[in-house]
Write a protein that holds these residues in place. Structure first.
Motif, PDB file in Angstrom:
ATOM      1  N   LEU A  12      53.901   7.815  36.384  1.00 32.88           N
ATOM      2  CA  LEU A  12      55.105   7.924  37.208  1.00 32.88           C
ATOM      3  C   LEU A  12      56.116   8.866  36.560  1.00 32.88           C
ATOM      4  CD1 LEU A  12      56.388   6.885  39.802  1.00 32.88           C
ATOM      5  CD2 LEU A  12      57.333   4.964  38.507  1.00 32.88           C
ATOM      6  N   ALA A  13      56.224   8.812  35.233  1.00 39.99           N
ATOM      7  CA  ALA A  13      57.113   9.748  34.534  1.00 39.99           C
ATOM      8  C   ALA A  13      56.628  11.185  34.715  1.00 39.99           C
ATOM      9  CB  ALA A  13      57.181   9.390  33.049  1.00 39.99           C
ATOM     10  N   GLY A  14      55.307  11.392  34.628  1.00 40.07           N
ATOM     11  CA  GLY A  14      54.756  12.727  34.842  1.00 40.07           C
ATOM     12  C   GLY A  14      55.025  13.229  36.248  1.00 40.07           C
ATOM     13  N   CYS A 122      62.598   4.239  42.669  1.00 43.22           N
ATOM     14  CA  CYS A 122      61.503   4.610  41.768  1.00 43.22           C
ATOM     15  C   CYS A 122      61.982   4.736  40.323  1.00 43.22           C
ATOM     16  CB  CYS A 122      60.873   5.920  42.230  1.00 43.22           C
ATOM     17  SG  CYS A 122      60.034   5.829  43.823  1.00 43.22           S
ATOM     18  N   ASN A 123      63.106   5.425  40.120  1.00 42.39           N
ATOM     19  CA  ASN A 123      63.589   5.614  38.764  1.00 42.39           C
ATOM     20  C   ASN A 123      64.117   4.312  38.165  1.00 42.39           C
ATOM     21  OD1 ASN A 123      64.208   7.513  36.532  1.00 42.39           O
ATOM     22  ND2 ASN A 123      66.319   6.928  36.976  1.00 42.39           N
ATOM     23  N   GLY A 124      64.761   3.497  38.989  1.00 41.77           N
ATOM     24  CA  GLY A 124      65.210   2.199  38.505  1.00 41.77           C
ATOM     25  C   GLY A 124      64.043   1.337  38.055  1.00 41.77           C
ATOM     26  N   TYR A 125      62.969   1.386  38.829  1.00 39.07           N
ATOM     27  CA  TYR A 125      61.759   0.665  38.441  1.00 39.07           C
ATOM     28  C   TYR A 125      61.169   1.238  37.154  1.00 39.07           C
ATOM     29  CZ  TYR A 125      56.921  -0.897  38.434  1.00 39.07           C
ATOM     30  OH  TYR A 125      55.709  -1.414  38.053  1.00 39.07           O
ATOM     31  N   LEU A 126      61.070   2.560  37.084  1.00 41.00           N
ATOM     32  CA  LEU A 126      60.472   3.215  35.920  1.00 41.00           C
ATOM     33  C   LEU A 126      61.218   2.864  34.638  1.00 41.00           C
ATOM     34  CD1 LEU A 126      58.482   5.289  34.695  1.00 41.00           C
ATOM     35  CD2 LEU A 126      60.142   7.069  35.303  1.00 41.00           C
ATOM     36  N   GLY A 214      62.373   8.419  29.726  1.00 41.41           N
ATOM     37  CA  GLY A 214      63.739   8.933  29.609  1.00 41.41           C
ATOM     38  C   GLY A 214      63.792  10.437  29.742  1.00 41.41           C
ATOM     39  N   GLY A 215      62.814  11.132  29.176  1.00 43.61           N
ATOM     40  CA  GLY A 215      62.779  12.587  29.257  1.00 43.61           C
ATOM     41  C   GLY A 215      62.588  13.084  30.676  1.00 43.61           C
ATOM     42  N   ALA A 216      61.727  12.404  31.443  1.00 48.78           N
ATOM     43  CA  ALA A 216      61.498  12.809  32.836  1.00 48.78           C
ATOM     44  C   ALA A 216      62.763  12.647  33.661  1.00 48.78           C
ATOM     45  CB  ALA A 216      60.362  11.985  33.435  1.00 48.78           C
TER      46      ALA A 216
END
Length: 255
Positions: A12-14, A122-126, A214-216
């Motif tokens: 998901l980060a990718g 999505c980002n909150g989940y990630l 965090g980087g993504a």
């Protein structure tokens, strides 16, 4: 296998990193169609305050739900707890405070609000899932130079972001309409001081977390906000003949 396992969070980060690049390329060509850049052809709108609450709230609610599901030991780890608090503080401000300080904000196109809502889910989940259940840090990570430097950047960034929002809100006196040239703070150096603060904030978070997740997120923030900052800069130069030509777009003295 379940969607919260580490391999899925890395994937998901990718995917977020790829989306950051694609979004940057699209926005450079088409622009961000909301606020002063909205198209009159848009048919469905959401009031400004409601739009900000709806689209940003998932970044607060989803991580809190993931925390509720987490093992107590994971949340008791100081680095995980600190990083979660850094993430949640921003979105508590953005979803529960900032919208109610808006003065006469323009409605937002429904599709823009929906896209932002989807990203925040999505980002909150990630971020929430990773930090609450899978990220493993040594107990003394909070004294590591990477964490300390990242936290300092995050703190400086969120303060710049909040202060810049304050300047923008107070450009108009009660009853006034239209746009004015922002003055004060980092607006003396760049057109998009608020975006600069948010980019610094999330780069600090990425450094402190030292993670692909965090980087993504930091990369995505940079790609979206830098393209919008450039759009703002062109608009100010076209609208105001006396707009300071020495101001950079986003990074003081550089760009």
């Amino acid at each position: 296998m379940e969607l919260g396992e580490p391999w899925f969070l890395d994937a998901l980060a990718g995917a977020q990193g790829v989306m950051a690049f694609l979004s940057f390329m699209i926005l450079r060509r088409l622009g961000s169609p909301y606020g002063r850049h909205s198209s009159p052809l848009v048919r469905w709108w959401v009031p400004a305050r409601l739009a900000w609450v709806l689209q940003e709230l998932p970044s607060l609610a989803v991580p809190l739900l993931e925390c509720a599901r987490a093992a107590p030991g994971q949340l008791g780890c100081p680095p995980n707890a600190c990083l979660l608090v850094m993430f949640l503080v921003h979105y508590a401000y953005r979803s529960l405070i900032f919208p109610f300080l808006i003065r006469g904000g323009k409605p937002m196109p429904l599709y823009t609000c929906a896209l932002a809502f989807t990203f925040c889910v999505c980002n909150g989940y990630l971020q929430g899932r990773y930090l609450s259940q899978y990220a493993e840090y040594a107990e003394d990570w909070v004294t590591d130079p990477r964490f300390l430097a990242g936290f300092a950047l995050w703190l400086v960034g969120i303060l710049i972001n909040i202060h810049s929002d304050h300047i923008l809100r107070n450009l108009r006196k009660p009853g006034e309409t239209g746009y004015k040239i922002p003055r004060g703070g980092l607006f003396e150096y760049v057109t998009a001081a608020n975006y600069f603060g948010e980019i610094v904030e999330w780069c600090g978070y990425a450094l402190a977390s030292w993670s692909a997740q965090g980087g993504a997120f930091a990369l995505f923030t940079f790609c979206i906000l830098s393209s919008r900052a450039e759009q703002h800069h062109r608009w100010y130069l076209e609208k105001f003949e006396d707009y300071p030509k020495s101001r950079k777009i986003l990074f003081p003295f550089l760009f």
